[in-house]
Design an enzyme around this catalytic site. Structure first.
Site, PDB file in Angstrom:
ATOM      1  N   HIS A   1      -9.947  -4.163   4.717  1.00  0.00           N
ATOM      2  CA  HIS A   1      -8.508  -4.170   4.386  1.00  0.00           C
ATOM      3  C   HIS A   1      -8.198  -5.431   3.571  1.00  0.00           C
ATOM      4  CE1 HIS A   1      -4.143  -4.567   4.922  1.00  0.00           C
ATOM      5  NE2 HIS A   1      -4.155  -3.246   5.030  1.00  0.00           N
TER       6      HIS A   1
ATOM      7  N   GLU B   1      -5.753  -7.484   3.521  1.00  0.00           N
ATOM      8  CA  GLU B   1      -5.306  -8.662   4.283  1.00  0.00           C
ATOM      9  C   GLU B   1      -6.489  -9.342   4.968  1.00  0.00           C
ATOM     10  OE1 GLU B   1      -2.103  -8.080   7.181  1.00  0.00           O
ATOM     11  OE2 GLU B   1      -2.929  -9.765   8.314  1.00  0.00           O
TER      12      GLU B   1
ATOM     13  N   HIS C   1      -0.525  -8.809   0.751  1.00  0.00           N
ATOM     14  CA  HIS C   1      -1.574  -8.917   1.774  1.00  0.00           C
ATOM     15  C   HIS C   1      -2.259 -10.271   1.793  1.00  0.00           C
ATOM     16  CE1 HIS C   1      -1.150  -4.741   0.324  1.00  0.00           C
ATOM     17  NE2 HIS C   1      -0.967  -4.542   1.616  1.00  0.00           N
TER      18      HIS C   1
ATOM     19  N   SER D   1      -2.563   2.418   4.188  1.00  0.00           N
ATOM     20  CA  SER D   1      -1.598   1.523   4.822  1.00  0.00           C
ATOM     21  C   SER D   1      -1.980   1.368   6.289  1.00  0.00           C
ATOM     22  CB  SER D   1      -0.181   2.107   4.701  1.00  0.00           C
ATOM     23  OG  SER D   1       0.664   1.479   5.644  1.00  0.00           O
ATOM     24  N   SER D   2      -2.397   0.157   6.649  1.00  0.00           N
ATOM     25  CA  SER D   2      -2.866  -0.078   8.015  1.00  0.00           C
ATOM     26  C   SER D   2      -1.768   0.216   9.032  1.00  0.00           C
ATOM     27  CB  SER D   2      -3.330  -1.525   8.150  1.00  0.00           C
ATOM     28  OG  SER D   2      -3.524  -1.868   9.484  1.00  0.00           O
ATOM     29  N   ASN D   3      -0.571  -0.294   8.785  1.00  0.00           N
ATOM     30  CA  ASN D   3       0.469  -0.142   9.820  1.00  0.00           C
ATOM     31  C   ASN D   3       0.905   1.316   9.956  1.00  0.00           C
ATOM     32  OD1 ASN D   3       3.439   0.122   8.690  1.00  0.00           O
ATOM     33  ND2 ASN D   3       2.266  -1.104   7.239  1.00  0.00           N
TER      34      ASN D   3
ATOM     35  N   HIS E   1       0.828  -1.205   0.000  1.00  0.00           N
ATOM     36  CA  HIS E   1       0.000   0.000   0.000  1.00  0.00           C
ATOM     37  C   HIS E   1       0.868   1.262   0.000  1.00  0.00           C
ATOM     38  CE1 HIS E   1      -3.684  -2.368   1.591  1.00  0.00           C
ATOM     39  NE2 HIS E   1      -3.722  -2.241   0.284  1.00  0.00           N
TER      40      HIS E   1
HETATM   41 FE1  SF4 Z   1       4.758  -8.962   6.452  1.00  0.00          FE
HETATM   42 FE2  SF4 Z   1       4.459  -7.459   8.625  1.00  0.00          FE
HETATM   43 FE3  SF4 Z   1       5.597  -6.449   6.488  1.00  0.00          FE
HETATM   44 FE4  SF4 Z   1       2.973  -6.979   6.466  1.00  0.00          FE
HETATM   45  S1  SF4 Z   1       4.028  -5.441   7.726  1.00  0.00           S
HETATM   46  S2  SF4 Z   1       4.435  -7.418   4.855  1.00  0.00           S
HETATM   47  S3  SF4 Z   1       2.962  -8.842   7.734  1.00  0.00           S
HETATM   48  S4  SF4 Z   1       6.405  -8.149   7.751  1.00  0.00           S
END
Ligand code: SF4
Length: 310
Positions: free
Chosen positions: A124, A126, A74, A222-224, A41
């Site tokens: 999402h 994933e 994802h 982007s979730s993270n 993302h």
């Molecule tokens: Fe893999 Fe975590 Fe990167 Fe997603 S954020 S691609 S789960 S290592």
């Protein structure tokens, strides 16, 4: 102004691998190479790969019969693999191995006769892929309220998985709610949140001890990256999510003497450096790296591509 650069930040091993898969597929097979959904993302990454001949599609029915399709980091549901077979596609799977691990957990729980509770955010990519592993046996729960309302045929047979990029703190609350309502549920000790999400969140927490403002470089989908901005806010800093340095609003920095900079796992370092240069151009700055954790994770490429370029 002090500028603190979070370490780790930016690309994780799963994202590095997914991008390399597209690059190597382009080298080996030549363009066009079709990529189902955004490979990761980030619009900059997608734009760069488009320039090299990758064609991004939303659905496999846009890929010509017999074409080469890459599945994004994802992950996808078995029905997408089936669709690929029906269309006689050559498939290269760029699903992050840590997402595949979650898919395997779902399969194991279902084989044990359990209902799977998936902690995650609706819509999402994933989550769509993980729900699709066994849609009839999986329920999505995002909050403790969802846990209170969820309908489960046998409360003694519950298994829990999580989206890999959630907030560690939010997930802990939902896991506690599950353990209260379903004391026999099988739960992963700290959820399935991946090392990269955890490390980036921990680094932002350390930054927030000093920073007035934290700029998180990453895409809104982007979730993270979204979680990093939330972590910054929860720790008392003013957090902003930006795709590009040009989106920085000067008034965000008014009164700030310490500014932290981090980046989501799908953000290339060049965009972080653009932000640092923007800050240096607009303010007298001293830039320091704050190293919270060192990462040495590398995931191997799929066997179809391993020999290329070696
Ligand atoms: Fe893999 Fe975590 Fe990167 Fe997603 S954020 S691609 S789960 S290592």
């Amino acid at each position: 102004m002090d500028v603190l650069l979070a370490n780790p930040r930016g690309f994780c091993a799963g994202v590095e691998r997914a991008i390399e898969i597209v690059e190597k597929a382009l080298e080996q097979y030549g363009p066009p190479v079709y990529v189902r959904k955004e490979i990761v993302h980030n619009p900059y990454v997608v734009g760069q790969l488009k320039k090299r001949g990758a064609v991004f599609v939303e659905d496999l029915d846009e890929v010509p019969q017999g074409g080469l399709a890459i599945f994004s980091a994802h992950g996808v549901s078995p029905s997408v693999w089936e669709q690929g077979k029906q269309r006689d596609l050559r498939v290269v799977d760029a699903t992050c191995p840590l997402v595949t691990k979650v898919h395997r957990e779902v399969a194991r729980y279902v084989a044990e006769g359990r209902t799977v509770l998936l902690i995650g955010h609706a819509g999402h990519d994933e989550v769509i892929g993980t729900l699709g592993q066994s849609p009839q046996n999986t329920r999505l729960v995002g909050t403790a309220e969802d846990v209170a309302a969820v309908d489960v045929p046998d409360p003694s047979l519950v298994g829990v998985v999580t989206q890999t990029t959630l907030s560690v703190d939010d997930t802990r609350e939902v896991l506690e709610a599950i353990r209260r309502r379903f004391p026999l549920a099988k739960t992963p000790a700290a959820g399935d949140i991946c090392y990269a999400s955890q490390n980036r969140q921990n680094a932002v927490k350390v930054l927030a001890e000093q920073a007035d403002v934290i700029l998180v470089v990453g895409a809104p989908n982007s979730s993270n990256a979204q979680r990093l901005r939330e972590v910054a806010e929860r720790c008392g800093a003013r957090g902003y999510l930006i795709d590009y340095a040009s989106q920085i609003q000067p008034e965000w920095l008014e009164g700030a003497t310490v500014v932290g900079v981090s980046a989501g796992a799908s953000t290339p370092e060049t965009l972080v450096q653009d932000v640092v240069h923007w800050l240096e151009e607009h303010h007298p700055t001293v830039t320091r790296q704050i190293v919270v954790t060192e990462e040495h994770v590398v995931f191997p490429l799929p066997s179809q591509l391993i020999s290329i370029g070696t």
